[in-house]
Design a protein around this motif. Structure first.
Motif, PDB file in Angstrom:
ATOM      1  N   ASN A 191       0.812  -1.219   0.000  1.00 39.09           N
ATOM      2  CA  ASN A 191       0.000   0.000   0.000  1.00 39.09           C
ATOM      3  C   ASN A 191       0.839   1.260   0.000  1.00 39.09           C
ATOM      4  OD1 ASN A 191      -2.450  -1.328  -0.091  1.00 39.09           O
ATOM      5  ND2 ASN A 191      -2.556  -1.526   2.134  1.00 39.09           N
ATOM      6  N   ASN A 192       2.132   1.128   0.215  1.00 42.57           N
ATOM      7  CA  ASN A 192       3.023   2.294   0.222  1.00 42.57           C
ATOM      8  C   ASN A 192       3.608   2.475  -1.181  1.00 42.57           C
ATOM      9  OD1 ASN A 192       4.832   4.314   0.668  1.00 42.57           O
ATOM     10  ND2 ASN A 192       6.026   3.242   2.206  1.00 42.57           N
ATOM     11  N   PHE A 193       2.997   3.351  -1.941  1.00 42.42           N
ATOM     12  CA  PHE A 193       3.409   3.543  -3.333  1.00 42.42           C
ATOM     13  C   PHE A 193       4.442   4.642  -3.502  1.00 42.42           C
ATOM     14  CE2 PHE A 193      -0.631   1.333  -4.243  1.00 42.42           C
ATOM     15  CZ  PHE A 193      -0.123   0.345  -5.071  1.00 42.42           C
ATOM     16  N   LYS A 194       4.987   5.161  -2.411  1.00 41.19           N
ATOM     17  CA  LYS A 194       5.948   6.260  -2.523  1.00 41.19           C
ATOM     18  C   LYS A 194       7.138   5.883  -3.408  1.00 41.19           C
ATOM     19  CE  LYS A 194       8.717   9.488   0.072  1.00 41.19           C
ATOM     20  NZ  LYS A 194       9.289   9.899   1.327  1.00 41.19           N
ATOM     21  N   GLN A 195       7.699   4.703  -3.182  1.00 38.66           N
ATOM     22  CA  GLN A 195       8.861   4.286  -3.981  1.00 38.66           C
ATOM     23  C   GLN A 195       8.498   4.131  -5.448  1.00 38.66           C
ATOM     24  OE1 GLN A 195      10.224   0.605  -2.330  1.00 38.66           O
ATOM     25  NE2 GLN A 195       8.486  -0.568  -3.056  1.00 38.66           N
ATOM     26  N   PHE A 196       7.267   3.696  -5.727  1.00 42.70           N
ATOM     27  CA  PHE A 196       6.832   3.540  -7.113  1.00 42.70           C
ATOM     28  C   PHE A 196       6.607   4.903  -7.760  1.00 42.70           C
ATOM     29  CE2 PHE A 196       5.471  -0.411  -5.024  1.00 42.70           C
ATOM     30  CZ  PHE A 196       6.220  -1.301  -5.765  1.00 42.70           C
ATOM     31  N   ASN A 197       6.068   5.833  -6.992  1.00 39.77           N
ATOM     32  CA  ASN A 197       5.860   7.187  -7.502  1.00 39.77           C
ATOM     33  C   ASN A 197       7.188   7.863  -7.815  1.00 39.77           C
ATOM     34  OD1 ASN A 197       3.041   7.222  -7.468  1.00 39.77           O
ATOM     35  ND2 ASN A 197       2.982   7.832  -5.323  1.00 39.77           N
ATOM     36  N   GLU A 198       8.162   7.684  -6.942  1.00 40.68           N
ATOM     37  CA  GLU A 198       9.484   8.276  -7.176  1.00 40.68           C
ATOM     38  C   GLU A 198      10.130   7.699  -8.437  1.00 40.68           C
ATOM     39  OE1 GLU A 198      11.768   7.710  -3.598  1.00 40.68           O
ATOM     40  OE2 GLU A 198      10.597   9.184  -2.483  1.00 40.68           O
TER      41      GLU A 198
ATOM     42  N   ALA B  71       8.588   6.279 -10.975  1.00 41.49           N
ATOM     43  CA  ALA B  71       7.805   6.717 -12.140  1.00 41.49           C
ATOM     44  C   ALA B  71       8.136   8.162 -12.501  1.00 41.49           C
ATOM     45  CB  ALA B  71       6.315   6.569 -11.853  1.00 41.49           C
ATOM     46  N   ASP B  72       8.295   9.021 -11.499  1.00 42.97           N
ATOM     47  CA  ASP B  72       8.652  10.421 -11.754  1.00 42.97           C
ATOM     48  C   ASP B  72      10.016  10.518 -12.430  1.00 42.97           C
ATOM     49  OD1 ASP B  72       6.261  11.358 -10.737  1.00 42.97           O
ATOM     50  OD2 ASP B  72       7.090  11.864  -8.761  1.00 42.97           O
ATOM     51  N   MET B  73      10.967   9.698 -11.982  1.00 41.96           N
ATOM     52  CA  MET B  73      12.294   9.707 -12.589  1.00 41.96           C
ATOM     53  C   MET B  73      12.219   9.253 -14.044  1.00 41.96           C
ATOM     54  SD  MET B  73      15.783   7.696 -11.547  1.00 41.96           S
ATOM     55  CE  MET B  73      16.069   8.686 -10.097  1.00 41.96           C
ATOM     56  N   LEU B  74      11.479   8.182 -14.287  1.00 45.00           N
ATOM     57  CA  LEU B  74      11.347   7.681 -15.650  1.00 45.00           C
ATOM     58  C   LEU B  74      10.638   8.689 -16.553  1.00 45.00           C
ATOM     59  CD1 LEU B  74      10.491   3.955 -14.890  1.00 45.00           C
ATOM     60  CD2 LEU B  74      12.611   4.847 -15.890  1.00 45.00           C
ATOM     61  N   LYS B  75       9.626   9.378 -16.011  1.00 51.65           N
ATOM     62  CA  LYS B  75       8.941  10.420 -16.788  1.00 51.65           C
ATOM     63  C   LYS B  75       9.901  11.551 -17.152  1.00 51.65           C
ATOM     64  CE  LYS B  75       4.568   9.793 -14.458  1.00 51.65           C
ATOM     65  NZ  LYS B  75       3.604  10.418 -13.532  1.00 51.65           N
ATOM     66  N   ALA B  76      10.741  11.933 -16.207  1.00 51.38           N
ATOM     67  CA  ALA B  76      11.696  13.016 -16.460  1.00 51.38           C
ATOM     68  C   ALA B  76      12.703  12.610 -17.535  1.00 51.38           C
ATOM     69  CB  ALA B  76      12.416  13.410 -15.176  1.00 51.38           C
ATOM     70  N   LEU B  77      13.076  11.352 -17.552  1.00 49.28           N
ATOM     71  CA  LEU B  77      14.041  10.868 -18.536  1.00 49.28           C
ATOM     72  C   LEU B  77      13.390  10.561 -19.884  1.00 49.28           C
ATOM     73  CD1 LEU B  77      16.148   8.473 -16.297  1.00 49.28           C
ATOM     74  CD2 LEU B  77      16.881  10.678 -17.248  1.00 49.28           C
ATOM     75  N   ALA B  78      12.067  10.539 -19.925  1.00 51.43           N
ATOM     76  CA  ALA B  78      11.347  10.124 -21.135  1.00 51.43           C
ATOM     77  C   ALA B  78      11.228  11.249 -22.160  1.00 51.43           C
ATOM     78  CB  ALA B  78       9.966   9.597 -20.751  1.00 51.43           C
TER      79      ALA B  78
ATOM     80  N   LYS C  62      13.640  20.567 -15.070  1.00 52.15           N
ATOM     81  CA  LYS C  62      12.830  19.356 -14.860  1.00 52.15           C
ATOM     82  C   LYS C  62      13.698  18.250 -14.242  1.00 52.15           C
ATOM     83  CE  LYS C  62       9.276  16.537 -16.376  1.00 52.15           C
ATOM     84  NZ  LYS C  62       7.927  16.731 -15.992  1.00 52.15           N
ATOM     85  N   LEU C  63      14.909  18.068 -14.770  1.00 58.18           N
ATOM     86  CA  LEU C  63      15.818  17.056 -14.222  1.00 58.18           C
ATOM     87  C   LEU C  63      16.217  17.394 -12.793  1.00 58.18           C
ATOM     88  CD1 LEU C  63      18.093  16.534 -17.357  1.00 58.18           C
ATOM     89  CD2 LEU C  63      16.414  14.912 -16.436  1.00 58.18           C
ATOM     90  N   ARG C  64      16.397  18.662 -12.526  1.00 62.13           N
ATOM     91  CA  ARG C  64      16.777  19.102 -11.177  1.00 62.13           C
ATOM     92  C   ARG C  64      15.625  18.887 -10.188  1.00 62.13           C
ATOM     93  NH1 ARG C  64      19.050  25.093  -9.565  1.00 62.13           N
ATOM     94  NH2 ARG C  64      19.796  24.490  -7.528  1.00 62.13           N
ATOM     95  N   ASN C  65      14.416  19.212 -10.609  1.00 62.95           N
ATOM     96  CA  ASN C  65      13.241  19.040  -9.743  1.00 62.95           C
ATOM     97  C   ASN C  65      13.040  17.583  -9.348  1.00 62.95           C
ATOM     98  OD1 ASN C  65      12.688  21.773  -9.810  1.00 62.95           O
ATOM     99  ND2 ASN C  65      11.111  21.611 -11.381  1.00 62.95           N
ATOM    100  N   CYS C  66      13.437  16.668 -10.206  1.00 64.13           N
ATOM    101  CA  CYS C  66      13.300  15.231  -9.916  1.00 64.13           C
ATOM    102  C   CYS C  66      14.512  14.672  -9.183  1.00 64.13           C
ATOM    103  CB  CYS C  66      13.076  14.463 -11.208  1.00 64.13           C
ATOM    104  SG  CYS C  66      11.472  14.774 -11.923  1.00 64.13           S
ATOM    105  N   GLY C  67      15.511  15.498  -8.913  1.00 62.10           N
ATOM    106  CA  GLY C  67      16.690  15.050  -8.187  1.00 62.10           C
ATOM    107  C   GLY C  67      17.675  14.270  -9.048  1.00 62.10           C
TER     108      GLY C  67
END
Length: 94
Positions: free
Chosen positions: A3-10, A12-19, A58-63
Motif C-alpha cells: 500500500n506504500n506507493f511512494k517508492q513507485f511514484n518516485e 515513475a517520476d524519474m522515468l517520466k523526467a528521462l522520457a 525538470k531534471l533538477r526538480n526530480c533530483g
C-alpha cells in the motif's frame, strides 16, 4: 500488495523526467563528461539556452541533476546514481 506507493511514484517520476530525447541526451552527456554548464550543452544540442534550461530544471526538480556554482558559472552534475544504471541499460555504454 504494498500500500506504500511512494517508492513507485518516485521511480515513475524519474522515468517520466528521462522520457524525453533532449533530457536523455543531457544526462548521457553529463555521465560522459562529469560536469557541464548550460552554454556548452546549448552548443552540443543546438538548442536555445532557454530550452536547455527548462529541461535541466525538470531534471533538477526530480533530483536527477544537481548544480555547483563557480563564480558566475553554474555546472550541472548527475545527483542520482540510479540514473547511471538506467543509461547503461538503455545505451549499453558509459
Amino acid at each position: 500488495m504494498d500500500n506504500n506507493f511512494k517508492q513507485f511514484n518516485e521511480a515513475a517520476d524519474m522515468l517520466k523526467a528521462l522520457a524525453h530525447p533532449v533530457r536523455l541526451c543531457i544526462v548521457k552527456g553529463l555521465l560522459t563528461k562529469g560536469r557541464c554548464n548550460v552554454g556548452h550543452m546549448q552548443e552540443c544540442l543546438d538548442l536555445p539556452q532557454s530550452t536547455v534550461s527548462q529541461h535541466l530544471q525538470k531534471l533538477r526538480n526530480c533530483g536527477i541533476v544537481t548544480t555547483e556554482r563557480n563564480g558566475l558559472e553554474v555546472n550541472y552534475t548527475i545527483a542520482d546514481n540510479r540514473v547511471k544504471q538506467l543509461i547503461q541499460v538503455f545505451f549499453r555504454e558509459v
